[in-house]
Scaffold this motif. Structure first.
Motif, short mmCIF file in Angstrom:
data_model
loop_
_atom_site.label_atom_id
_atom_site.label_comp_id
_atom_site.label_asym_id
_atom_site.label_seq_id
_atom_site.Cartn_x
_atom_site.Cartn_y
_atom_site.Cartn_z
N SER A 20 42.42 40.79 41.70
CA SER A 20 41.50 39.91 42.43
C SER A 20 41.39 38.52 41.81
CB SER A 20 40.11 40.56 42.49
OG SER A 20 40.15 41.81 43.12
N GLN A 21 42.00 38.34 40.61
CA GLN A 21 41.96 37.06 39.90
C GLN A 21 40.53 36.62 39.60
OE1 GLN A 21 44.58 34.06 41.59
NE2 GLN A 21 46.08 35.58 42.20
N VAL A 22 39.76 37.56 39.05
CA VAL A 22 38.36 37.31 38.69
C VAL A 22 38.10 37.93 37.32
CG1 VAL A 22 37.51 37.17 41.07
CG2 VAL A 22 37.68 39.41 39.94
N GLY A 23 36.84 37.85 36.86
CA GLY A 23 36.43 38.46 35.62
C GLY A 23 35.23 39.36 35.84
N ALA A 24 34.64 39.86 34.73
CA ALA A 24 33.50 40.76 34.84
C ALA A 24 32.54 40.55 33.68
CB ALA A 24 33.97 42.21 34.86
N GLN A 25 31.26 40.68 33.98
CA GLN A 25 30.20 40.71 32.97
C GLN A 25 29.58 42.10 33.05
OE1 GLN A 25 29.02 38.16 30.73
NE2 GLN A 25 27.86 39.88 29.86
N LEU A 26 29.73 42.88 32.00
CA LEU A 26 29.21 44.25 31.99
C LEU A 26 27.90 44.33 31.23
CD1 LEU A 26 32.46 46.33 31.35
CD2 LEU A 26 31.37 45.80 33.54
N ASP A 27 27.13 45.35 31.55
CA ASP A 27 25.90 45.68 30.83
C ASP A 27 26.09 47.08 30.26
OD1 ASP A 27 23.40 46.37 29.92
OD2 ASP A 27 22.33 45.71 31.72
#
Length: 320
Positions: free
Chosen positions: A225-232
């Protein structure tokens, strides 16, 4: 017992070949003949399970059979496809009737749960190896890895890390107390999440099944998807059994990188989040929001945990 007798005795039962309108000819000829319904896409996936790599060689053959079919079926579930039929290639060092009976029963029990038919395959002699190819139908749009967009919520469909904890238990020769048995079961008898298809259909933007480790499989979505992620990390679902067995730190490591969970990871727009969660509650299903898709690439919020998981031929930690 020869090859053809083996096939006839263990893989030509009504349980493995239930009557289906789309199967015109199943086991017994050079090819199976299938009629694909109109207005449906055909989804196809194949997985190979090798003794000592994908399962413990001394496992109950019932579990080997169940697991070999389950891991392939999970790929269909990750695309939103409903299973229809499968082929099976089995390589054996020798013919053992008791082993084959248990193996076939494990395959049969899972196949019956999902109404799928065995339509062909092959048997050969060599190191114990099981290859299953599955086929299913998609009505509407398939769930792809490439549809995630910034701002969307990242979900997982159930507790993570149980299977890795179960494998650790099996390798340790510890007799598991009752509270830990769910870990062993999660590894030996995974359950593809077809129960989520109706709930998630038309509501999610991307999906993948968690087979090699949550972080590694999430990364496939992010790269596609050519994106990133912020996880908790406080929202990563970890079972009481796993935390009791491994402690919080190790349990979270199993959940992030252990693999073999066969839960689904998927993304949902903020506008559909409430609708999804209300519908899930009405269906008595629990979904777990664990982060958000970001414009900036990479995986943030994982502290000192590495992005790693199972990979053939070599193991490595990957850049977040």
């Amino acid at each position: 017992m020869g090859e053809f007798e083996l096939i006839r005795r263990f893989f030509c039962s009504d349980q493995l070949q239930p009557a289906r309108r789309d199967v015109d000819l199943a086991v017994g000829d050079d090819c199976a003949l299938i009629t694909v319904p109109q207005n449906k896409q055909l989804a196809v996936s194949v997985d190979t399970s090798v003794a000592g790599v994908h399962f413990l060689p001394d496992s109950d053959p019932y579990c080997i059979g169940w697991r070999a079919l389950a891991v392939s079926l999970s790929d269909l579930a990750a695309m939103g496809a409903k299973p229809a039929w499968f082929t099976l290639a089995l390589t054996l060092e020798q013919t053992d009737e008791a082993w084959l009976s248990r193996f076939a029963q494990g395959v049969s029990d899972l196949a019956q749960q999902h109404g799928i038919s065995l339509v062909g395959g092959d048997t050969t002699r060599g190191h114990l190896t099981v290859t299953v190819q599955v086929q299913g139908y998609i009505t509407g749009s398939p769930w792809l890895r490439s549809g995630a967009k910034p701002g969307e919520i990242i979900y997982v469909s159930g507790p993570l890390g149980n299977a890795a904890g179960g494998l650790s238990l099996l390798q340790s020769d510890i007799e598991p107390p009752d509270i830990w048995q769910e870990l062993v079961d999660a590894y030996l008898l995974p359950r593809p999440r077809f129960d989520l298809i109706s709930l998630l259909s038309s509501r999610i933007s991307s999906a993948i099944d968690i087979s090699d480790g949550f972080l590694v499989d999430l990364k496939h979505i992010l790269e596609s998807s050519q994106v990133g992620a912020q996880l908790d990390l406080t929202r990563i679902p970890v079972s009481d059994a796993l935390e009791d067995y491994a402690g919080r730190r190790k349990a979270l490591e199993y959940a992030l990188s252990g693999g073999d969970d066969y839960q689904l990871c998927f993304t949902v727009t903020p506008q559909r989040r409430l609708e999804l969660e209300v519908s899930a509650e009405q269906c008595d299903l629990k979904l777990y929001p664990v982060g958000v898709i970001t414009q900036e690439k990479g995986i943030k919020g994982i502290g000192d945990y590495a992005v790693k998981g199972f990979e053939h031929f070599y193991s490595k930690e990957q850049k977040a």
